[in-house]
Scaffold this motif. Structure first.
Motif, PDB file in Angstrom:
ATOM      1  N   GLN A  11       0.830  -1.179   0.072  1.00  0.00           N
ATOM      2  CA  GLN A  11       0.052   0.178  -0.054  1.00  0.00           C
ATOM      3  C   GLN A  11       0.840   1.363   0.035  1.00  0.00           C
ATOM      4  O   GLN A  11       0.442   2.341  -0.439  1.00  0.00           O
ATOM      5  CB  GLN A  11      -0.888   0.142   1.256  1.00  0.00           C
ATOM      6  N   CYS A  38     -10.624   0.025   3.513  1.00  0.00           N
ATOM      7  CA  CYS A  38      -9.092  -0.171   3.212  1.00  0.00           C
ATOM      8  C   CYS A  38      -8.893   1.331   2.773  1.00  0.00           C
ATOM      9  O   CYS A  38      -9.329   2.103   2.069  1.00  0.00           O
ATOM     10  CB  CYS A  38      -9.082  -0.961   1.969  1.00  0.00           C
ATOM     11  N   LEU A  39      -7.420   1.630   3.517  1.00  0.00           N
ATOM     12  CA  LEU A  39      -7.036   2.980   2.854  1.00  0.00           C
ATOM     13  C   LEU A  39      -6.729   3.053   1.649  1.00  0.00           C
ATOM     14  O   LEU A  39      -6.598   4.419   0.899  1.00  0.00           O
ATOM     15  CB  LEU A  39      -5.776   3.148   3.851  1.00  0.00           C
ATOM     16  N   HIS A  64      -3.387  -8.481   1.443  1.00  0.00           N
ATOM     17  CA  HIS A  64      -2.724  -7.494   0.642  1.00  0.00           C
ATOM     18  C   HIS A  64      -1.267  -7.767   0.322  1.00  0.00           C
ATOM     19  O   HIS A  64      -0.736  -7.677  -1.068  1.00  0.00           O
ATOM     20  CB  HIS A  64      -2.391  -6.286   1.558  1.00  0.00           C
ATOM     21  N   HIS A  90      -7.176  -9.178   6.677  1.00  0.00           N
ATOM     22  CA  HIS A  90      -7.228  -8.121   5.626  1.00  0.00           C
ATOM     23  C   HIS A  90      -5.808  -7.893   5.050  1.00  0.00           C
ATOM     24  O   HIS A  90      -5.594  -7.854   3.957  1.00  0.00           O
ATOM     25  CB  HIS A  90      -7.985  -7.059   6.202  1.00  0.00           C
ATOM     26  N   GLU A  91      -5.109  -7.525   5.999  1.00  0.00           N
ATOM     27  CA  GLU A  91      -3.582  -7.221   5.773  1.00  0.00           C
ATOM     28  C   GLU A  91      -2.614  -8.265   4.925  1.00  0.00           C
ATOM     29  O   GLU A  91      -2.228  -7.970   4.021  1.00  0.00           O
ATOM     30  CB  GLU A  91      -3.004  -6.621   6.880  1.00  0.00           C
TER      31      GLU A  91
HETATM   32 NI    NI Z   1      -6.506  -2.723   2.925  1.00  0.00          NI
END
Ligand code: NI
Length: 191
Positions: free
Chosen positions: A51, A100-101, A146, A142-143
């Motif tokens: 990210q 999510c950012l 990624h 969640h992470e």
């Molecule tokens: Ni996220």
């Protein structure tokens, strides 16, 4: 410490498989510190390296803000996960709203198992194996996704995803205002 721009969902780096972190270094520790700073600045509870444009197996998490009113025993403070491996997933699957950012303002319910067991290297490069439930389990899953090029919107039905279409397009075109710096650059909300 600099706040790093967060790449948004259309960026190909979010879809790449990440590579393991090979060694501890000053550079790595600096990156971790910057990731925490970036995460806190955007009021996030987790942030994965892709990210911020790094395709490596690393994410940070701090859920204390959201857990403190609910269940103090869940408070862990800031945590670092390097080269993590989820060993097992158990418990009932349940739905919870996620965001999510990298996909600002889009929120929707995702179904995930309740408990996970994960092995990883901590901030000091020491091996840990631990089980998590509740908020932490949710954020970790969640992470962890990624690091495998998976985003939470991938779990949504075509119908649900269509509901977010105009917002996603706005993010794509850099026309969505955000409270924190993103890449590609877009309009920043003032104040
Ligand atoms: Ni996220």
């Amino acid at each position: 410490m600099p706040i790093l721009p967060i790449v948004t969902y259309n960026d190909p780096i979010l879809r790449k498989e990440t590579r393991p972190v090979e060694e501890n270094s000053d550079e790595l520790q600096k990156l971790i510190a910057n990731m925490f700073q970036t995460m806190y600045n955007s009021n996030g509870v987790g942030l994965a390296a892709p990210q911020i444009g790094k395709s490596i197996q690393l994410f940070v998490m701090d859920t204390d803000e959201v857990t403190k009113e609910k269940d103090d025993e869940d408070d862990t403070g800031p945590m670092v996960f390097i080269n993590p491996k989820i060993i097992s997933r158990s418990g009932d699957k349940y739905k919870m709203e996620e965001g999510c950012l990298s996909i600002p303002e889009v929120r929707d319910e995702v179904s995930r198992p309740e408990v996970i067991k994960i092995s990883y290297l901590d901030k000091n490069f020491e091996e840990q194996t631990q089980s998590f439930k509740g908020w932490q389990s949710r954020v970790i899953q969640h992470e962890y996704d990624h690091l495998n090029g998976v985003l939470f919107i991938d779990y949504l039905s075509a119908f649900r995803r269509r509901l977010h279409k105009s917002l996603l397009k706005k993010i794509d075109n850099g026309r969505l205002e955000t409270e924190y710096p993103v890449k590609p650059k877009n309009l920043m909300k003032s104040g």
